[in-house]
Enzyme design. Structure first.
Site, PDB file in Angstrom:
ATOM      1  N   ARG A 157      -2.318  -1.902  -3.716  1.00 41.80           N
ATOM      2  CA  ARG A 157      -3.457  -1.218  -3.604  1.00 41.80           C
ATOM      3  C   ARG A 157      -3.391   0.000  -4.599  1.00 41.80           C
ATOM      4  NH1 ARG A 157      -5.130   3.150   0.678  1.00 41.80           N
ATOM      5  NH2 ARG A 157      -6.928   3.472   0.079  1.00 41.80           N
TER       6      ARG A 157
ATOM      7  N   GLU B  96      -7.362  -4.897   4.661  1.00 40.85           N
ATOM      8  CA  GLU B  96      -7.393  -4.796   3.233  1.00 40.85           C
ATOM      9  C   GLU B  96      -5.998  -5.520   2.540  1.00 40.85           C
ATOM     10  OE1 GLU B  96      -7.846  -0.653   4.525  1.00 40.85           O
ATOM     11  OE2 GLU B  96      -8.567  -0.171   2.515  1.00 40.85           O
TER      12      GLU B  96
ATOM     13  N   ASN C 123       0.823  -1.171   0.151  1.00 40.72           N
ATOM     14  CA  ASN C 123       0.141   0.066  -0.040  1.00 40.72           C
ATOM     15  C   ASN C 123       1.177   1.286   0.090  1.00 40.72           C
ATOM     16  OD1 ASN C 123      -1.824   2.088   0.593  1.00 40.72           O
ATOM     17  ND2 ASN C 123      -2.798   1.082   2.156  1.00 40.72           N
TER      18      ASN C 123
ATOM     19  N   HIS D 275     -12.272   2.994  -0.954  1.00 38.32           N
ATOM     20  CA  HIS D 275     -12.271   1.828   0.293  1.00 38.32           C
ATOM     21  C   HIS D 275     -13.053   0.492   0.031  1.00 38.32           C
ATOM     22  CE1 HIS D 275     -12.096   5.458   3.414  1.00 38.32           C
ATOM     23  NE2 HIS D 275     -10.757   5.055   3.127  1.00 38.32           N
TER      24      HIS D 275
ATOM     25  N   ARG E 246     -10.502  16.020   6.186  1.00 35.71           N
ATOM     26  CA  ARG E 246     -11.236  16.439   5.089  1.00 35.71           C
ATOM     27  C   ARG E 246     -12.557  16.832   5.620  1.00 35.71           C
ATOM     28  NH1 ARG E 246     -10.088  11.054   1.669  1.00 35.71           N
ATOM     29  NH2 ARG E 246      -8.706  10.674   3.179  1.00 35.71           N
TER      30      ARG E 246
END
Ligand code: ADP
Length: 398
Positions: free
Chosen positions: A89, A383, A8, A178, A239
């Site tokens: 990823r 993940e 990742n 995601h 964010r």
């Protein structure tokens, strides 16, 4: 028995995990931070040991070299030949990728072209792929897209209510993100509930630094809160999530410190959310400490965070026309007990109730009470494991 690495790569970091497959045993994992800066840090964990070194790592190629050298040096592997696959990823797959895929030159070029949709992430993801291709050219390389799981959304959901030419000419639409995490926790939820995914309606809430909520109908994503970019949806760590878009030109016109729309977007991406409102931290643990210390800005940031989460989860009850379970995952979703309590209390009209004995730190699985009409589950996301599984799945097809 083969060894597979899942990667990742961020703009200045590279997270990795080495698996023995198909046993899915984690042999080692690590994090390389501050790539491209002075005093980069590489941490490797294996067994109960932890190795950390500080050195200057110029780019992702060098980072991959260091991680591979460490595997030999620390005797985690004897030979690079033991590694047969690597999974990467990738944040933005646009409409091109509906599933994970083997990376060839054409796929790599497409990933780089899609950088417009994820300017912070895709170039770093592509750099990770190039680094492995250069050092271990013969292993199977697989790209796992954050967006792929959401390609099942229908036009009425993924299109924005603007003239169609913007979709046709500029590919403006909702892509989501995601996806790997939403896919994984939905599968795990079905196992825990002892039911088939094909008959379940689930709301999966990935609440980490980034936050996204997905409506999962019979195993497929039918709506998700991230949009054209990961800036959309509920409030996040740094964010803003959804805001009125008219704010952007208004600020450019009125605030001399925000000279163009890129400066406003940067503020909305990096200086907003929990960090912006609290004026202290993007980290939920710091916000909780601030609440204890009666810092009114931390209280406001927390209340806004809960408000937005509740509204998105409520929305998805409408999208799915009812739901069997809500699943909390990622750093905040898995650990912030008060957040879960406050969100669910605000949804009590739906007949949802937590079991206070189960909604405690460290507990995973079902946390709703026996009489709750909708189950509530905490499922740690993984993940990296999904990435390693996808490498195995696609390797078999070659
Ligand atoms: P990322 O999106 O970067 O992968 P994570 O899923 O790791 O993020 O989530 C990071 C968030 O999880 C941070 O806001 C952090 O405060 C929060 N978190 C981690 N542990 C706890 C905890 N024990 N209590 C509350 N929040 C936590």
């Amino acid at each position: 028995m083969t060894k597979t690495v899942s990667i990742n790569a961020g703009s200045s970091s590279l997270k990795w995990q080495l698996y023995e497959m198909p046993e899915e045993k984690v042999l080692a994992k690590g994090l390389i931070e501050r790539i491209g800066l002075k005093n980069s840090i590489s941490t490797v964990r294996f067994g109960d040991q932890k190795e950390e070194q500080v050195l200057d790592i110029a780019d992702h190629i060098q980072a991959v070299k260091i991680l591979l050298d460490d595997l030999i040096k620390l005797r985690i592997i004897k030979d690079f030949a033991e590694i047969t696959g690597v999974g990467h990823r990738i944040v933005a797959g646009g409409e091109d990728f509906e599933d994970s895929t083997i990376v060839d030159n054409e796929v790599l070029a497409k990933i780089e072209k899609l950088s417009a949709l994820a300017p912070l992430h895709n170039p770093a993801n592509a750099a990770g792929i190039r680094a492995f291709k250069e050092i271990l050219p013969d292993i199977t390389s697989v790209a796992v897209f954050d967006t792929a799981f959401h390609t099942t959304m229908q036009p009425a959901t993924y299109l924005y209510p603007i003239p169609p030419k913007y979709y046709e000419e500029y590919q403006i639409r909702k892509y989501g993100a995601h996806g790997t995490s939403h896919r994984y926790v939905a599968q795990e939820a079905a196992k825990i509930l002892g039911r088939s995914l094909d008959e379940l309606k689930l709301i999966t809430a990935h609440i980490g630094n980034g936050v996204s909520i997905t409506a999962n109908y019979h195993g497929k994503s039918i709506d998700t809160s991230m949009g054209f970019t990961p800036l959309a949806g509920p409030m996040m760590g740094t964010r803003s999530g959804d805001i009125d878009p008219a704010i952007i030109p208004y600020l450019v016109e009125h605030d001399p410190n925000l000279k163009d729309s890129a400066a406003v977007i940067n503020m909305l991406n990096k200086q907003s959310g929990l960090a912006g409102v609290s004026e202290s931290s993007s980290d939920m643990r710091d916000i909780e400490a601030g609440i204890k210390a009666k810092d009114p800005k931390a209280v406001l940031a927390y209340n806004m965070f809960i408000d937005r989460l509740k509204k998105f989860i409520g929305q998805y009850f409408a999208v799915l026309n009812g739901a069997d379970a809500i699943i909390f995952t990622a750093g905040i979703g898995e650990n912030a007990v008060n957040m879960r309590n406050d969100v669910i209390q605000g949804l009590s009209w739906f007949g949802i109730e937590l079991d206070p004995a189960k909604n405690v730190f460290g507990y995973t699985g079902e946390i709703s009470s026996a009489r709750s009409k909708v189950k509530v589950l905490v499922i740690p996301t993984d993940e990296e494991l999904v990435i390693a599984r996808d490498v195995e799945r696609l390797k078999k097809k070659i």
